[in-house]
Write an enzyme that holds these catalytic residues in place. Structure first.
Site, mmCIF file in Angstrom:
data_model
loop_
_atom_site.group_PDB
_atom_site.id
_atom_site.type_symbol
_atom_site.label_atom_id
_atom_site.label_comp_id
_atom_site.label_asym_id
_atom_site.label_seq_id
_atom_site.Cartn_x
_atom_site.Cartn_y
_atom_site.Cartn_z
ATOM 1 C CE LYS A 99 -26.826 -51.492 -54.128
ATOM 2 N NZ LYS A 99 -27.459 -52.757 -54.562
ATOM 3 C CE1 TYR A 117 -23.445 -53.543 -58.274
ATOM 4 C CE2 TYR A 117 -24.309 -51.428 -58.967
ATOM 5 C CZ TYR A 117 -24.139 -52.391 -57.990
ATOM 6 O OH TYR A 117 -24.659 -52.198 -56.727
ATOM 7 C CG PHE A 159 -30.322 -57.759 -62.851
ATOM 8 C CD1 PHE A 159 -29.284 -57.030 -62.295
ATOM 9 C CD2 PHE A 159 -30.255 -59.152 -62.801
ATOM 10 C CE1 PHE A 159 -28.207 -57.653 -61.680
ATOM 11 C CE2 PHE A 159 -29.175 -59.789 -62.187
ATOM 12 C CZ PHE A 159 -28.147 -59.042 -61.630
ATOM 13 N NE ARG A 214 -20.492 -61.805 -49.075
ATOM 14 C CZ ARG A 214 -20.403 -62.419 -50.250
ATOM 15 N NH1 ARG A 214 -19.270 -62.386 -50.916
ATOM 16 N NH2 ARG A 214 -21.422 -63.049 -50.752
ATOM 17 C CB THR A 228 -28.240 -60.353 -53.374
ATOM 18 O OG1 THR A 228 -26.836 -60.571 -53.261
ATOM 19 C CG2 THR A 228 -28.519 -59.389 -54.510
ATOM 20 N NE ARG A 244 -27.991 -55.655 -49.920
ATOM 21 C CZ ARG A 244 -27.072 -56.246 -50.677
ATOM 22 N NH1 ARG A 244 -26.886 -57.561 -50.595
ATOM 23 N NH2 ARG A 244 -26.328 -55.537 -51.504
ATOM 24 C CG ASN A 290 -30.052 -54.618 -52.793
ATOM 25 O OD1 ASN A 290 -29.673 -53.538 -53.264
ATOM 26 N ND2 ASN A 290 -29.465 -55.762 -53.091
ATOM 27 C CG HIS A 316 -22.074 -52.200 -53.268
ATOM 28 N ND1 HIS A 316 -22.101 -53.253 -54.147
ATOM 29 C CD2 HIS A 316 -20.756 -51.938 -53.045
ATOM 30 C CE1 HIS A 316 -20.851 -53.613 -54.445
ATOM 31 N NE2 HIS A 316 -20.022 -52.829 -53.793
ATOM 32 C CD GLU A 344 -16.824 -53.218 -55.157
ATOM 33 O OE1 GLU A 344 -16.988 -53.021 -53.935
ATOM 34 O OE2 GLU A 344 -17.452 -54.086 -55.796
#
Ligand code: IDP
Ligand code: MG
Length: 171
Positions: free
Chosen positions: A9, A72, A80, A108, A114, A125, A135, A138, A149
């Site tokens: 990100k 998203y 948010f 993951r 998250t 993270r 964070n 992704h 995606e």
């Protein structure tokens, strides 16, 4: 072979956590965190990469609001959501496809929960972020969302290739 979509990100890019000069191979990016402090933990990097066998596609890209909203879309009702979209469009991101046995689940695990305050130490993270809204990375949450995606982020398709190491990593 299973594929997942990974994105560093804008905060991860701005914080210099992606070090392109040290990217001697595509798969380095996934474990870029190990390179934050002077290329330490080389062993960890090799372990992850040998297991996951990354390949395919990688690019630096800045997306617009409409694109971020699409990525998203399932979170559009969340309070948010607007801040999340602002965050994702705030600067370039590094988008990539990783490939390998169990890569969605392992991705993951390596990236962590998250909320960085709840991500275990040793996860990306957990080691490099504090705030849930910053964070740094992704990953797809399932095989099906990965497929969607990847189609969204790489409409041009994926450069398929197989490493010569393949048979040394997979039985
Ligand atoms: P994930 O990225 O771990 O899959 P999701 O629930 O899909 O988590 O949320 C997507 C992203 O939205 C998160 O990575 C995080 O950047 C942001 N986010 C999730 N929950 C919150 C929140 O409560 N406040 C601010 N941002 C959030
Ligand atoms: Mg998610």
């Amino acid at each position: 072979m299973e594929q997942t979509f990974i994105m560093i990100k804008p905060d991860g890019v701005q914080r210099g956590l992606v070090r392109l000069p040290k990217l001697f191979s595509l798969y380095l990016l996934f474990t870029f965190t190990y390179y934050v402090s002077d290329c330490v933990k080389l062993t960890g990097f090799l372990v992850h990469c040998d297991y996951l066998r990354f390949s395919s596609c990688l690019k630096l890209i800045t997306v617009d609001r409409a694109f971020a909203e699409k990525h998203y879309a399932d979170l559009s009702a969340k309070p948010f959501f607007n801040g999340l979209v602002e965050y994702i469009v705030s600067g370039p991101v590094v988008a990539m496809v990783l490939e390998g046995k169990g890569v969605v689940t392992t991705g993951r695990k390596i990236i962590g929960a998250t909320n960085p305050l709840e991500s275990a130490p040793g996860t990306i993270r957990g080691d490099y972020a504090v705030d849930i809204g910053r964070n740094i990375i992704h990953r797809s949450d399932a095989v099906e969302s990965a497929r969607k995606e990847i189609a969204l982020w790489f409409p041009e398709g994926i450069a398929e290739w197989q490493s010569n190491l393949h048979s040394w990593i997979y039985e």
